[in-house]
Design a protein around this motif. Structure first.
Motif, PDB file in Angstrom:
ATOM      1  N   GLU A 183       1.018  -1.312  -0.058  1.00 20.09           N
ATOM      2  CA  GLU A 183       0.083  -0.149   0.155  1.00 20.09           C
ATOM      3  C   GLU A 183       0.902   1.078   0.020  1.00 20.09           C
ATOM      4  OE1 GLU A 183      -3.031  -0.012   3.024  1.00 20.09           O
ATOM      5  OE2 GLU A 183      -4.197  -1.510   1.817  1.00 20.09           O
ATOM      6  N   LEU A 186       1.633   1.892  -3.741  1.00 21.14           N
ATOM      7  CA  LEU A 186       0.765   2.287  -4.317  1.00 21.14           C
ATOM      8  C   LEU A 186       0.800   3.983  -4.182  1.00 21.14           C
ATOM      9  CD1 LEU A 186      -1.710  -0.548  -4.193  1.00 21.14           C
ATOM     10  CD2 LEU A 186      -0.280   0.099  -6.002  1.00 21.14           C
ATOM     11  N   ASN A 187       0.664   4.394  -2.946  1.00 25.21           N
ATOM     12  CA  ASN A 187       0.728   5.559  -2.329  1.00 25.21           C
ATOM     13  C   ASN A 187       1.598   6.470  -2.986  1.00 25.21           C
ATOM     14  OD1 ASN A 187      -1.448   5.337  -0.988  1.00 25.21           O
ATOM     15  ND2 ASN A 187      -0.469   5.061   0.881  1.00 25.21           N
ATOM     16  N   ILE A 190       1.221   7.264  -6.699  1.00 28.17           N
ATOM     17  CA  ILE A 190       0.314   8.469  -6.817  1.00 28.17           C
ATOM     18  C   ILE A 190       1.073   9.771  -6.545  1.00 28.17           C
ATOM     19  CG2 ILE A 190      -1.714   9.474  -5.989  1.00 28.17           C
ATOM     20  CD1 ILE A 190      -2.804   6.655  -5.179  1.00 28.17           C
ATOM     21  N   ARG A 196      -0.934   3.872 -13.125  1.00 32.30           N
ATOM     22  CA  ARG A 196      -1.132   2.501 -12.764  1.00 32.30           C
ATOM     23  C   ARG A 196      -1.998   1.821 -13.771  1.00 32.30           C
ATOM     24  NH1 ARG A 196      -1.419   6.818  -9.999  1.00 32.30           N
ATOM     25  NH2 ARG A 196      -3.621   6.514  -9.532  1.00 32.30           N
ATOM     26  N   TYR A 201      -2.375  -3.819 -11.491  1.00 30.95           N
ATOM     27  CA  TYR A 201      -3.125  -3.994 -10.382  1.00 30.95           C
ATOM     28  C   TYR A 201      -3.395  -5.569 -10.502  1.00 30.95           C
ATOM     29  CZ  TYR A 201      -4.472   1.056  -9.292  1.00 30.95           C
ATOM     30  OH  TYR A 201      -4.163   2.262  -8.877  1.00 30.95           O
ATOM     31  N   ASN A 219      -8.187  -4.475  -1.224  1.00 32.85           N
ATOM     32  CA  ASN A 219      -8.027  -3.046  -1.035  1.00 32.85           C
ATOM     33  C   ASN A 219      -7.414  -2.600  -2.293  1.00 32.85           C
ATOM     34  OD1 ASN A 219      -8.730  -3.214   1.611  1.00 32.85           O
ATOM     35  ND2 ASN A 219      -6.892  -3.580   2.548  1.00 32.85           N
ATOM     36  N   GLU A 222      -9.930  -1.955  -4.657  1.00 31.72           N
ATOM     37  CA  GLU A 222     -10.599  -0.678  -4.557  1.00 31.72           C
ATOM     38  C   GLU A 222      -9.733   0.582  -5.401  1.00 31.72           C
ATOM     39  OE1 GLU A 222     -10.941  -0.209  -0.377  1.00 31.72           O
ATOM     40  OE2 GLU A 222     -12.533  -1.734  -0.227  1.00 31.72           O
ATOM     41  N   ARG A 223      -8.650   0.537  -5.059  1.00 36.51           N
ATOM     42  CA  ARG A 223      -7.841   1.507  -5.936  1.00 36.51           C
ATOM     43  C   ARG A 223      -8.222   1.253  -7.366  1.00 36.51           C
ATOM     44  NH1 ARG A 223      -3.478   3.630  -2.976  1.00 36.51           N
ATOM     45  NH2 ARG A 223      -3.214   2.696  -0.832  1.00 36.51           N
ATOM     46  N   LYS A 226     -11.038   2.971  -8.192  1.00 35.19           N
ATOM     47  CA  LYS A 226     -11.082   4.446  -7.991  1.00 35.19           C
ATOM     48  C   LYS A 226     -10.548   5.218  -9.123  1.00 35.19           C
ATOM     49  CE  LYS A 226      -9.754   7.796  -4.503  1.00 35.19           C
ATOM     50  NZ  LYS A 226      -9.151   8.151  -3.196  1.00 35.19           N
ATOM     51  N   ASP A 227      -9.666   4.333  -9.759  1.00 35.33           N
ATOM     52  CA  ASP A 227      -8.840   4.865 -11.050  1.00 35.33           C
ATOM     53  C   ASP A 227      -9.705   4.588 -12.294  1.00 35.33           C
ATOM     54  OD1 ASP A 227      -6.522   5.535  -9.528  1.00 35.33           O
ATOM     55  OD2 ASP A 227      -5.386   3.887 -10.004  1.00 35.33           O
TER      56      ASP A 227
END
Length: 501
Positions: A183, A186-187, A190, A196, A201, A219, A222-223, A226-227
């Protein structure tokens, strides 16, 4: 004599003239040879001068290139190109090199560091640990932050793309069981402005699922959502399993609904959602899945059908389950055993017998589970004589009593307290003796803990009958089963009562 002398003198002069001629010809040939050698020498000399001139140009070019290669190591190994005064650069760099070349070389050095991170993170044989790789990565990010740069700017000059680098770092973290770093990575993507893509993913979720980190995989999804990315049907099938593993049954159903809207689900996806409905005891949804499979042309095998039937049994929808079995073109003995289990739970021996006859009419061969289930139905219905008859039929069919058969018959002893007729004690005594015969017949195939459990259950049921209690104790000793302390006390009380009588 004078003539002779004249002839001799003439001959001598002639010979002298010939020798002079020969000497002159040798001198001319020598001059010719020397001239040829001189020509060759002059040509060679000119070629040497030309080659030396070209080699001097190459030497200067190589020297210039060498100075360019050494430039980052000399000037920019510790300090940023922006922090070094321009005058200092120009004093150490050949006049033909400009400030842009220095900056380019500095970025190239960072690109080499980026490639090293990707290689060490991906290589399973690398001697660097995940901590060392992450330290290299953090140091690079710190350098970029100090200079107001982003990772993609460096990746443009590297052999690996930004996504390749982060894919390698994710692989390294998961392989080292440091999944919590995913995670963070992944942050960072961004923050660094790294796009991504879908394959990144999906690869990350697959790796996390491989080490049973299903919650983290969800989780990541979910990213992905969201993308604004749409998972593939294969990924959706996997997400259904992830949700089931973490107990999010409603979410698993939502994933299946999304999958069904995109394409025809696989048989594996159908089986998974059928198990979900079974856990939720949702018979309408389970049978709806069976109808959906038929509508979309997916073969409904007996395995899928039996999962749905089991859901109906748990929901106590036996009549509907029976109707589905009768209409189904393909059923097996498991389908009928499932229905028999439902009627056993209802203690309905009449319906269980009808189901047993129905499976025989469909040319299905009953197995040990079939007989044990219908025997259990008879015991639950307090039809003890019928239970022993069915047990005889079981042996005639070639199935020896097993531990499930013994457990069913031993549990049947507790049913006598529910009978109100006056012959209860006599029937109970006869039943216990038959149970002891059954245990004696199959005792050699059971382990000691199971035998001990069976004998103690029988003893507790016949503790008020001293003769039966002694018979049970004798059987226990013959099978080398130790008496528990409570059994010994109960036996002592039975002997005391018998002595008083």
């Amino acid at each position: 004599g004078a003539l002779t002398t004249l002839l001799v003198c003439g001959a001598a002069e002639l010979m002298f003239a010939q020798s002079i001629a020969f000497d002159l010809s040798d001198i001319v040939a020598g001059f010719k040879f020397v001239g040829l050698e001189l020509v060759v020498f002059l040509v060679t000399l000119l070629a040497a001068f030309a080659w030396r001139h070209l080699d001097t140009k190459r030497f200067h070019a190589a020297k210039l290139a060498s100075s360019e290669e050494k430039l980052p190591k000399v000037i920019f190994s510790e300090r940023d190109v922006r922090e070094v005064p321009r005058s200092e650069v120009e004093s150490k760099v050949p006049g033909s090199l400009q400030w842009s070349i220095a900056a380019k070389n500095f970025i190239q050095a960072l690109a080499c560091d980026l490639d090293d991170i990707a290689l060490h993170a991906r290589d399973p044989q690398s001697t660097r640990t995940v901590n060392q790789v992450m330290q290299m990565y953090e140091k690079l990010l710190e350098t970029l932050a100090q200079r107001g740069m982003a990772l993609p700017e460096v990746a443009n000059h590297a052999r690996h793309t930004s996504v390749d680098v982060y894919s390698s770092l994710v692989y390294c973290a998961v392989r080292a069981s440091r999944c919590h770093l995913v995670e963070k990575l992944l942050n960072d993507m961004i923050h660094q402005g790294v796009a991504r893509p879908l394959h990144f993913y999906e690869s990350t979720m697959k790796q996390l699922a491989g080490v049973k980190k299903y919650k983290l995989a969800l989780n990541v999804y979910e990213r992905l959502a969201k993308d604004g990315l749409q998972p593939s049907p294969v990924t959706l099938s996997c997400l259904i399993n992830f949700a089931v593993e973490v107990g999010e049954l409603r979410r698993a159903i939502n994933f299946f609904t999304l999958l069904a809207s995109q394409s025809t689900p696989s048989i594996r996806a159908y089986m998974t959602v059928l198990r979900v409905h079974s856990m939720r005891q949702d018979w309408p949804s389970a049978i709806g899945i069976i109808h959906d499979m038929k509508r979309k042309g997916v073969p409904v095998d007996t395995l899928a059908l039996n999962v749905a039937l089991g859901t109906g049994i748990v929901a106590d929808r036996l009549e509907e389950v029976e109707a589905v079995i009768q209409e189904a073109p393909q059923v097996d003995i498991v389908s009928y055993n499932t229905l028999l289990k439902g009627y056993a739970q209802r203690s309905d021996l009449i319906k269980a017998h009808q189901v047993f006859q129905s499976l025989l009419l469909r040319d299905l061969k009953p197995n040990a589970i079939t007989f044990n289930t219908i025997v259990d139905t008879a015991v639950r219905s307090c039809e003890f004589n019928r239970a022993w008859q069915l047990l005889d039929d079981m042996e005639v069919a070639g199935f020896a009593p097993d531990r499930f058969t013994c457990s069913i018959m031993v549990k049947g002893i507790t049913k006598f307290g529910e009978r109100a007729d006056g012959e209860c004690s006599a029937v109970q005594e006869a039943y216990i003796k038959n149970v002891l015969k059954l245990i004696r017949k199959v005792a050699t195939s059971f382990d000691k803990p199971f035998l001990s459990q069976m004998f103690h259950a029988v003893f507790e049921a016949c503790g008020d009958v001293p003769s039966l209690a002694q018979e049970v104790v004798l059987e226990m000793r013959q099978n080398q089963v130790a008496l528990s302390s409570s059994t010994q006390k109960q036996l002592l009380r039975a002997i005391t009562r018998m002595a008083k009588k």
